[in-house]
Write an enzyme that holds these catalytic residues in place. Sequence first.
Site, PDB file in Angstrom:
ATOM      1  N   HIS A 214      -1.032   6.052   6.606  1.00 36.55           N
ATOM      2  CA  HIS A 214      -0.352   6.032   5.313  1.00 36.55           C
ATOM      3  C   HIS A 214      -0.071   7.473   4.893  1.00 36.55           C
ATOM      4  CE1 HIS A 214      -1.784   1.907   5.177  1.00 36.55           C
ATOM      5  NE2 HIS A 214      -0.982   1.687   4.149  1.00 36.55           N
TER       6      HIS A 214
ATOM      7  N   SER B 239       0.803  -1.224   0.000  1.00 37.17           N
ATOM      8  CA  SER B 239       0.000   0.000   0.000  1.00 37.17           C
ATOM      9  C   SER B 239       0.830   1.266   0.000  1.00 37.17           C
ATOM     10  CB  SER B 239      -0.927   0.013   1.221  1.00 37.17           C
ATOM     11  OG  SER B 239      -0.188  -0.177   2.422  1.00 37.17           O
TER      12      SER B 239
END
Length: 316
Positions: free
Chosen positions: A253, A46
């Site tokens: 993230h 990711s």
Amino acid sequence: MVIPRYLPSRRARAGALSGLSATLLIAATAANASAAGSSYVALGDSYSSGVGTRVYISDGTNCLRSVYAYPSLIAAAKGYSLNLRACSGATVADVTNSQLSALSSSTSYVTMSVGGNDAGFASVLTECAKPAWMSNCNGAIDGAVNYINTTLPGSLSTLYASIRSRAPYSKVTIVGYPRIFNGEDCNAFTWFSPTEEARLNQTADLLNSRLASAAAAKGYAFANPTGAFLGRAVCDSPEWINGLSNPIVNSYHPRSTATATATPRSSARRSPARSCGSPTRSPRERPPPPSDSPPNSGGMPQPMPASSPSWSSHPT
């Protein structure tokens, strides 16, 4: 990385330490950068697919690939022909089984972040986000550390060798993971202690050291995002990493501001007044009950700068 969903009685969170400190990916393969249309294959999890940027390509998969992922920005800046194979939740086995087929003898550049999911960082973060009385954070971190030290190096060595055999003439850059935390927890529905945050950051450093060693053993470059994110972690101002977010998948993230911004100064000091997308609470306040709908702490994607970012390692 695969983000566990909230249970009514717990707060989940995710992000795998991870994937990409998208802001550092320029330093590693610097060389004849003129070949417009050179083949560039972006592998990994990711942190390479662009999770956290909040704008994802509809490609019929659950990989959450983004035009704001660092491979997309690099390819656009350099005129490379990009094959973005990175996928949210990918492990070493996933890269081996589902992504390496994109490589060939004509591949010029390869970047990859992988290892965080193998170490179980999503579940570690989920465990550590709970209140201390219901959490075994240290046990979860100990398990990840053991895996990183004993099992991951062999898996990485095999994977890195496979990349070279499939793309023998490519320049390969392995990308590490940022430290997510700054020692404070400003999110209303998580309960990370300063000590836990320090241990989680240390585990990210350990993972990066294993990635760097495995890369060096194969003659690959290593892009370490740690310095670029100092003073820009969750709860910092500016905040380049999403805190607990809605949708949850974006949590922990890099934001689009990180992937599209030039290299920050590693010596940047934290601002005394921290800004965080999630509601804040005083350390003395009793924490509110868990919520199945955590607040949004992300940002809208930012346009790519007109000039090439000076992060530190475009494949050039």
